[in-house]
Design an enzyme around this catalytic site. Structure first.
Site, mmCIF file in Angstrom:
data_model
loop_
_atom_site.group_PDB
_atom_site.id
_atom_site.type_symbol
_atom_site.label_atom_id
_atom_site.label_comp_id
_atom_site.label_asym_id
_atom_site.label_seq_id
_atom_site.Cartn_x
_atom_site.Cartn_y
_atom_site.Cartn_z
ATOM 1 N N SER A 54 31.266 41.460 108.665
ATOM 2 C CA SER A 54 30.505 42.473 109.407
ATOM 3 C C SER A 54 29.253 41.911 110.063
ATOM 4 C CB SER A 54 30.104 43.616 108.470
ATOM 5 O OG SER A 54 31.221 44.389 108.099
ATOM 6 N N HIS A 109 25.324 58.377 97.168
ATOM 7 C CA HIS A 109 26.149 59.024 96.150
ATOM 8 C C HIS A 109 25.535 58.657 94.801
ATOM 9 C CE1 HIS A 109 29.467 60.668 93.981
ATOM 10 N NE2 HIS A 109 30.134 59.558 93.801
ATOM 11 N N GLU A 232 50.149 72.377 110.663
ATOM 12 C CA GLU A 232 49.441 73.641 110.842
ATOM 13 C C GLU A 232 48.275 73.816 109.874
ATOM 14 O OE1 GLU A 232 51.638 77.244 111.537
ATOM 15 O OE2 GLU A 232 53.440 76.115 112.076
#
Length: 342
Positions: A54, A109, A232
């Site tokens: 990264s 968290h 759906e």
């Protein structure tokens, strides 16, 4: 008693403006917090291990990238934006030795603090800012002038201004646009894990798969089963998100409504609720946390096996084929970031 809701006028970015903020990790939450804070005028550096893939991505986005220990040394506020099970090793090796009095340790968290996989020194602030949504949504909402509602909590406050810092961080990432609610590390951790396991992820995916299987095993076409049990679902959840359960019921047919209220409680019955309570107990007493940490330390054999089995389920092949017919349903671009300490 209703919770206090903090908005933009309740938070002051000046509590961060003279500080260096280090984001450790550049995954889902890390990249979102870093970019949003940077665009809010906060000085942000990124902390990564030397071989991280990264590094290039963070540098291309205009960040100074440092080795984790150096980032911690330079920073006033340190955000551990790495997975729960990776926090202890990173903390022990690169964070704890570089902590000093007056610094602020921030989490999105409460797992590591609540289950004591790390124990910060008493002379540092320990706070939490937890957006109620994944990192790419935190980022996208911010760029659209919106914000993901967020939670804040204070675990340690030797400086006396930890809540101000938490509110400032929440404002910097856009959270105060959507509303910020105060909680504590225990409540956030236990409710978050419960929601993930029994409703949002575990409950929803298991319900969808089971419904699909029942229809296919009864001889119905898998395409019909996919549309009814998965496709759906988004339409219904969108209605619930916009107007609540009662609002959703207002928008569906009388037949669907009667099936909802008369059959739904027979499916999700008292026995399901009892098993939900069992899952909550395992979260509260630390059983789940110990199991998850042990699984990680063993190399994730069950985790990998279960994920692989899920990927081979017939609903995945059916869905992939049907979604290909709907070009407007595209795989979401998450901005090229990894959801881990990479």
């Amino acid at each position: 008693m209703s919770a206090t809701i903090y908005t933009d006028q309740d938070a002051d970015l000046s509590h961060l403006k003279e500080k260096t903020c280090a984001v450790i990790g550049f995954g889902s939450q890390g990249h979102a917090h870093a970019l949003n804070l940077k665009e809010s005028g906060v000085h942000v550096v990124i902390g990564l291990y030397p071989g991280s893939k990264s590094r290039e991505s963070a540098q291309q986005k205009g960040f100074e990238v440092l080795d984790t220990a150096e980032a911690v040394k330079q920073a006033d506020v340190i955000f551990l934006a790495v997975p729960d099970v990776k926090i202890p090793a990173i903390y022990e090796a690169d964070v704890e030795p570089s902590l000093s009095a007056g610094k602020t340790l921030l989490f999105s968290h409460g797992f590591a603090i609540h289950y004591k996989t790390v124990t910060p020194p008493e002379n540092v602030n320990v706070i939490m800012v937890a957006p109620k949504g994944p990192g790419h949504i935190v980022r996208r909402q911010y760029t659209e002038g919106k914000g993901v509602p967020s939670l804040i909590a204070v675990y340690q406050d030797p400086s006396g201004n930890s809540k101000d810092i938490a509110l400032a961080w929440a404002k910097g990432i856009g959270g105060t646009r959507g509303g910020v609610f105060e909680t504590d590390f225990r409540e956030e951790t236990e409710t978050d894990l419960f929601g993930e396991q029994t409703v949002l992820c575990g409950g929803a995916s298991a319900l969808v798969q089971a419904g699909f299987e029942v229809l296919v095993e009864a001889g119905y076409q898998p395409e019909m089963a996919y549309f009814e049990c998965l496709h759906e679902l988004k339409l219904i959840v969108d209605l619930m998100n916009e107007s609540g359960i009662a609002g959703m019921r207002f928008s569906i047919s009388e037949t669907a409504k009667y099936g909802d209220i008369s059959v739904g409680p027979k499916i999700i019955d008292a026995s399901v609720k009892e098993r939900m309570k069992e899952a909550l107990t395992a979260i509260q007493d630390g059983t789940f946390a110990k199991e998850w940490v042990a699984e990680y330390e063993a190399g994730l054999p069950n985790y990998k096996r279960l994920l692989e089995e899920g990927e081979k389920h017939q609903i995945e092949e059916t869905g992939q084929r049907l979604r290909a017919l709907m070009p407007w349903i595209k795989k979401r671009d998450l901005g090229g970031v990894q959801a881990d300490y990479s």
